[in-house]
Design a protein around this motif. Structure first.
Motif, short mmCIF file in Angstrom:
data_model
loop_
_atom_site.label_atom_id
_atom_site.label_comp_id
_atom_site.label_asym_id
_atom_site.label_seq_id
_atom_site.Cartn_x
_atom_site.Cartn_y
_atom_site.Cartn_z
N SER A 126 38.00 4.56 27.12
CA SER A 126 37.37 3.41 26.48
C SER A 126 36.12 3.94 25.78
O SER A 126 35.22 4.46 26.44
CB SER A 126 37.00 2.34 27.50
N ARG A 127 36.09 3.85 24.46
CA ARG A 127 34.98 4.40 23.68
C ARG A 127 34.34 3.32 22.82
O ARG A 127 34.99 2.32 22.44
CB ARG A 127 35.48 5.55 22.79
N GLY A 128 33.08 3.54 22.48
CA GLY A 128 32.39 2.63 21.59
C GLY A 128 32.88 2.79 20.16
O GLY A 128 33.65 3.71 19.85
N ALA A 140 34.66 15.69 21.79
CA ALA A 140 34.80 14.25 21.59
C ALA A 140 33.68 13.76 20.69
O ALA A 140 32.56 14.28 20.72
CB ALA A 140 34.77 13.54 22.93
N THR A 141 33.98 12.75 19.89
CA THR A 141 32.98 12.16 19.00
C THR A 141 32.32 10.99 19.70
O THR A 141 32.99 10.06 20.16
CB THR A 141 33.63 11.66 17.69
N ASP A 142 31.01 11.03 19.82
CA ASP A 142 30.28 9.93 20.44
C ASP A 142 30.32 8.70 19.54
O ASP A 142 30.17 8.80 18.32
CB ASP A 142 28.83 10.33 20.71
N GLY A 143 30.51 7.53 20.17
CA GLY A 143 30.54 6.28 19.42
C GLY A 143 29.28 5.47 19.66
O GLY A 143 28.31 5.94 20.26
N THR A 144 29.31 4.25 19.19
CA THR A 144 28.18 3.34 19.37
C THR A 144 28.06 2.96 20.84
O THR A 144 29.04 2.56 21.47
CB THR A 144 28.37 2.07 18.53
N GLN A 145 26.87 3.09 21.37
CA GLN A 145 26.67 2.80 22.78
C GLN A 145 26.68 1.30 23.05
O GLN A 145 26.30 0.49 22.20
CB GLN A 145 25.36 3.43 23.28
N ARG A 223 26.26 13.52 31.58
CA ARG A 223 25.58 12.68 30.62
C ARG A 223 25.60 11.23 31.11
O ARG A 223 26.61 10.73 31.59
CB ARG A 223 26.26 12.76 29.25
N GLU A 224 24.48 10.53 30.93
CA GLU A 224 24.40 9.15 31.37
C GLU A 224 25.34 8.24 30.58
O GLU A 224 25.75 7.19 31.07
CB GLU A 224 22.96 8.64 31.24
N ARG A 225 25.71 8.61 29.39
CA ARG A 225 26.55 7.77 28.55
C ARG A 225 28.02 7.82 28.98
O ARG A 225 28.83 7.03 28.50
CB ARG A 225 26.41 8.17 27.09
N ASP A 226 28.39 8.74 29.87
CA ASP A 226 29.77 8.89 30.31
C ASP A 226 29.95 8.42 31.75
O ASP A 226 29.03 8.50 32.56
CB ASP A 226 30.21 10.36 30.23
N MET A 227 31.15 7.94 32.04
CA MET A 227 31.55 7.60 33.40
C MET A 227 32.98 8.09 33.58
O MET A 227 33.88 7.69 32.83
CB MET A 227 31.45 6.09 33.63
N VAL A 275 37.99 8.02 31.27
CA VAL A 275 36.58 8.05 30.94
C VAL A 275 36.18 6.73 30.28
O VAL A 275 36.90 6.18 29.45
CB VAL A 275 36.24 9.23 29.98
N LEU A 276 35.05 6.20 30.73
CA LEU A 276 34.39 5.08 30.10
C LEU A 276 33.18 5.67 29.40
O LEU A 276 32.20 6.05 30.03
CB LEU A 276 33.98 4.03 31.15
N ALA A 277 33.27 5.80 28.08
CA ALA A 277 32.26 6.54 27.31
C ALA A 277 31.33 5.61 26.55
O ALA A 277 31.55 4.40 26.45
CB ALA A 277 32.97 7.50 26.34
N ASP A 278 30.29 6.22 25.99
CA ASP A 278 29.36 5.56 25.07
C ASP A 278 28.66 4.37 25.73
O ASP A 278 28.55 3.29 25.16
CB ASP A 278 30.10 5.10 23.81
N LEU A 279 28.17 4.58 26.95
CA LEU A 279 27.42 3.55 27.65
C LEU A 279 25.93 3.67 27.35
O LEU A 279 25.41 4.77 27.18
CB LEU A 279 27.65 3.65 29.15
N ASN A 280 25.25 2.55 27.31
CA ASN A 280 23.79 2.59 27.21
C ASN A 280 23.22 3.23 28.47
O ASN A 280 23.79 3.10 29.56
CB ASN A 280 23.23 1.18 27.03
#
Length: 284
Positions: A126-128, A140-145, A223-227, A275-280
């Motif tokens: 799940s990505r932003g 991986a490309t980071d998305g909108t948090q 990284r805090e933005r990843d789970m 992975v649950l990515a792009d978290l605030n």
């Protein structure tokens, strides 16, 4: 179901294994009594792998430093050896799960690198907005948090249940992300305060999903933005050169030491994880 891998030996510092995929379910599988057998199509296994990464730490101690008396330290050389060893292991863990990098082939002037966990996961994700999966050659490309929610959490859990017969058993989050797991996951339970000992139970250690229990653990290296949703049966560290140390040649009034290891991350089947990515990264 993500099957266990078939391992190949190291070849030019490359660790490879096979991923087998089961054939699609055939709901029209019915046969006439006494009919001749026909050959069914078979799936071809996919060969994947990862390069090893060579990590080291060095230190230098002057003869004077070693000779003088110091508070709390009887042997500076031994102290530095232990300290650098811990730092090396921390580096390796942070590279494996806390660095978003594709694998890099070593060359003259180029250090070889492993493919880290964030770049492996492509199935249960799940990505932003704008986020994209990585590959063997790209991170991986980071998305909108976005803020963590239980709905996003369940999205990855359901994806894992859909694509893997063996569910992940561990959810790994950064320090802030772990706190948000406790504050934002509610399920169908009611929080309570024990008036007898004046203690408020504010932590959730296990999330009981419809598909099995998930142990919630923090990790300072990621990284805090990843789970990450991890099935320990399908991830491992593979070592080419185990942790070792040596004293370097002495060229003056000092001693120099070096420790190193050469290892990689094996993700036996990335579909076993999520992975649950792009978290605030702020507390909720």
């Amino acid at each position: 179901r993500p099957p266990r891998s078939t391992l190949f030996p190291y070849t030019t510092l490359f660790r490879s294994w096979l991923i087998e995929s089961l054939e699609a379910i055939d709901t029209a599988n019915a046969n006439i009594e006494g009919d001749d057998a026909t050959t069914d199509a078979s799936t071809t296994p996919t060969r994947v792998g990862n390069y090893t990464q060579l990590l080291d730490k060095t230190w230098q101690i002057s003869t004077t430093q070693q000779a003088i008396k110091k508070y709390g330290v009887s042997d500076e050389w031994s102290r530095q050896t232990v300290k650098k060893g811990k730092a090396l292991k921390s580096d390796f863990e942070a590279i494996m799960i806390g660095t978003n990098q594709a694998r890099v082939v070593g060359a003259a002037g180029t250090a070889q690198k492993m493919r880290s966990l964030p770049a492996w996961l492509t199935t249960n994700v799940s990505r932003g907005a704008g986020g994209a999966n990585g590959s063997s050659t790209t991170a991986a490309t980071d998305g909108t948090q976005r803020n963590f929610t239980e709905t996003l959490f369940k999205t990855v859990v359901v994806a894992c249940a859909t694509n893997a017969n063996e569910m992940p058993t561990v959810v790994m989050a950064g320090i802030t992300g772990r706190a948000n797991l406790s504050s934002q996951l509610s399920g169908n339970t009611t929080r309570f305060k024990d008036m007898m000992d004046q203690k408020l139970n504010a932590s959730i250690t296990v999330y009981r999903s419809d598909y099995g229990d998930l142990k919630l653990v923090p990790n300072r290296r990621m990284r805090e933005r990843d789970m990450f949703f991890i099935n320990p049966s399908y991830v491992a560290v593979r070592t080419l050169e185990p942790y070792q140390r040596q004293e370097l040649a002495k060229t003056g009034l000092s001693r120099r030491g070096q420790i190193w290891m050469n290892a990689t991350l094996e993700v036996s089947n990335e579909a076993a994880h999520g992975v649950l990515a792009d978290l605030n990264t702020s507390l909720l």
